[in-house]
Each structure stands twice: as C-alpha cells, then as structure tokens.
Design an enzyme around this catalytic site. Sequence first.
Site, PDB file in Angstrom:
ATOM      1  N   ARG A 133      41.712  34.091  38.611  1.00  0.00           N
ATOM      2  CA  ARG A 133      42.617  34.894  39.421  1.00  0.00           C
ATOM      3  C   ARG A 133      43.520  35.698  38.495  1.00  0.00           C
ATOM      4  O   ARG A 133      43.965  35.188  37.454  1.00  0.00           O
ATOM      5  CB  ARG A 133      43.491  34.008  40.323  1.00  0.00           C
ATOM      6  CG  ARG A 133      42.765  33.378  41.505  1.00  0.00           C
ATOM      7  CD  ARG A 133      42.286  34.407  42.520  1.00  0.00           C
ATOM      8  NE  ARG A 133      41.624  33.812  43.673  1.00  0.00           N
ATOM      9  CZ  ARG A 133      40.306  33.590  43.756  1.00  0.00           C
ATOM     10  NH1 ARG A 133      39.490  33.922  42.767  1.00  0.00           N
ATOM     11  NH2 ARG A 133      39.798  33.062  44.854  1.00  0.00           N
TER      12      ARG A 133
ATOM     13  N   HIS B  99      36.140  42.178  40.808  1.00  0.00           N
ATOM     14  CA  HIS B  99      36.094  40.824  41.381  1.00  0.00           C
ATOM     15  C   HIS B  99      34.707  40.537  41.989  1.00  0.00           C
ATOM     16  O   HIS B  99      34.566  40.338  43.205  1.00  0.00           O
ATOM     17  CB  HIS B  99      37.200  40.661  42.440  1.00  0.00           C
ATOM     18  CG  HIS B  99      37.545  39.226  42.711  1.00  0.00           C
ATOM     19  ND1 HIS B  99      38.807  38.821  43.100  1.00  0.00           N
ATOM     20  CD2 HIS B  99      36.805  38.092  42.661  1.00  0.00           C
ATOM     21  CE1 HIS B  99      38.819  37.503  43.272  1.00  0.00           C
ATOM     22  NE2 HIS B  99      37.609  37.048  43.011  1.00  0.00           N
TER      23      HIS B  99
ATOM     24  N   GLU C 141      44.662  43.606  43.781  1.00  0.00           N
ATOM     25  CA  GLU C 141      43.270  44.016  43.948  1.00  0.00           C
ATOM     26  C   GLU C 141      43.136  44.780  45.257  1.00  0.00           C
ATOM     27  O   GLU C 141      43.657  44.304  46.274  1.00  0.00           O
ATOM     28  CB  GLU C 141      42.358  42.789  43.957  1.00  0.00           C
ATOM     29  CG  GLU C 141      42.344  42.096  42.597  1.00  0.00           C
ATOM     30  CD  GLU C 141      41.393  40.904  42.545  1.00  0.00           C
ATOM     31  OE1 GLU C 141      40.681  40.652  43.533  1.00  0.00           O
ATOM     32  OE2 GLU C 141      41.364  40.229  41.510  1.00  0.00           O
TER      33      GLU C 141
HETATM   34  O1  GLV Z   1      37.029  34.620  43.612  1.00  0.00           O
HETATM   35  C1  GLV Z   1      36.172  34.168  44.290  1.00  0.00           C
HETATM   36  C2  GLV Z   1      36.145  32.824  44.760  1.00  0.00           C
HETATM   37  O2  GLV Z   1      37.173  32.132  44.707  1.00  0.00           O
HETATM   38  O3  GLV Z   1      35.089  32.401  45.237  1.00  0.00           O
END
Ligand code: GLV
Length: 326
Positions: free
Chosen positions: A238, A286, A267
């Site tokens: 994160r 991401h 994001e």
């Molecule tokens: O970031 C993506 C997840 O937590 O699966």
Amino acid sequence: MKPYIYLTRKLPEEAVKNLQASFQVNMWDRDDVAVPEDILLAEAEKAHALLTVVSDQITGDLLRAGKNLKVVANMAVGFDNIDVEAATKQGIYICNTPDVLTETTADLTFALLTATARRIVEAAEFVKEGNWKSWSPFLLAGQDIYNKTIGICGMGKIGEGVARRAKGFGMEILYHNRTRKPETEQELGARYRSLESLLESSDFVVSLTPLTSETRHLFNQSAFRKMKSSAIFINASRGAVADEEALVHALKTREIAGAGLDVFVEEPISADHPLLKLPNVVALPHIGSASLETRMVMISVCVDNIERVLKGKEPRTIVNPGLLQA
Ligand SMILES: O=CC(=O)O
C-alpha cells in the site's frame, strides 16, 4: 422482495449471473471512473450486500447508514479501505479474497523488481521512440538481480511467493515480519532480520506489509537513509507504508538508486506527482493481482461470499471472524 446487491464496478455478466438468479443486482456501469461517494452512500443505504474494490472508502458513516447491510465483499486481500471495527459493531461481515491472488501478485512484484533493476520500461521506450542508434557497452545498463540480497518486509503468503522466486534467482533472502516463520526459513533459507538490519543489508527492499497504524510511513526518511545508495525500493502493498515525500527526496538525492511502485498514497496518482518525474522510478497502476484468470477468481470469491451470507450461511473468507462467534 429480493435482497439488493450493489457492485461498485462494472463486472462481466457471466461473473455475476449466479447472483442475478436469486437477487436484485445493480452495478456502477463505468470502468473508467470510480463510483462517486454520494452514489455509493445512497446505494449502501439500500443494499443488503456490497461488492467493493480497494479504491472505495467504506467508512464507519457509510456502514452505519447501511441499515440493511449484511456483507461487504472487497475484491482484494487488503482491507485498509474499510472501517472493519465499525462493520463489526454493526454486525456486517467483511470479506476479502486471500490466497487466490498470492502467486499472481508475487509474479508482478518480482516483475517490478526486474523492470526497475534492469531499466526495462526506459529501455522499451527508448527503442520505440527511435533513440537506438548503436550498441554501446553501458547503454541502459542496470543492476544485477541474481546473487543479490533481497529484504522482504512483510512475510505473508505473497512475501513467501516472492521469496520462492528470489530463491530461483540465487538471491540471499532476508525478511522482517511481526512473527518469525521457521518453516519459511527452513524451506527457502530466508533469514530473519530487524527492520534496521534488513534495510542496511538489502540490495532490494520489498514492501509487502499490510497498511496498519503501525506500518504507516514505515519507510520514512530515516529508513531510506539506512538503505544502501545502490538499493532499490519496491512497494507492492500500500502506498502509505512509504512517506512519499521522503521517498522523492531519497531518490532525487540518490540516497537510494531507484524505486518500483505499484501503489501510491493517492490512487490514481496525479500525472504531475513528483514521483512520476523521476527517471529512476517505475510506476504501475496498482495491478498486483491483475491477471485475467486471477481477477475472475477474485470476483467469484466475492460472489460466493455474498451469496452465502444472503442465504444465511457463513462466508468463506472473513476479515472480522469475531462476528461468527457473536
Ligand atoms: O491491492 C490489492 C489487494 O489487496 O488485493
């Protein structure tokens, strides 16, 4: 009246047809923009179940407004976008999608490490932009990966997946985690280190730690200063585990050599963010778990959890298991 389910993203019909058979299903029908907060709130007020994604903020206020809500199925393994404590108080199950995305996310994390170390994005753009005029010994020369030291911060399942890949590259594997993992140490030869020692000794520092109050800004100015000046920082967990301002500073002043980032504090990250101006940064939107196969399985895990809860059964992957005993 059939229970009402709101999906905060446009999902393929075939993925949600099971739900449509028994429930009233509605979805935000745009793929390019996230559902606006006011619409999400209005939907939560009506819904018995929500299927959400990491960028949806499922706040205490929203959960308290969801008088009919029984389950929120988040299409991710992480759930820092959800106020789990408020949900538990409201008796709402919070479900995630663990396990099914482990290998796909480990693949991407290692690919990001490779791309950053070997300057693959820069090199590919260089060719496409017509800049390749001659072969030259140090043209776009990057750093070796094999035989180097990787320091994995957050040795959960994805961390273990990355460690297995690192083993294949002949890397020395260090890790830091809340708890030691004797089996992983045995199987992969991974060695436990304090955070400080991991930062000082690693050529690649890889963050796979969930975002919590303890890990927010774990990678701050002092952490970057401890890293080698040749180190590459990879973040696939994160954004907020890193202090982005300190990261920009460390990259600009070459306190560290580069960063590969799949996640950001905001994001989508704005195109004029200072991180995106740096040549030694590889930035991705991401996409850790974004393979077609895995995304379909993640959706089906969410669908299954919702179906189970609305039919009076226990969900299979639950983040607030205290509710099951309540
Ligand atoms: O970031 C993506 C997840 O937590 O699966």
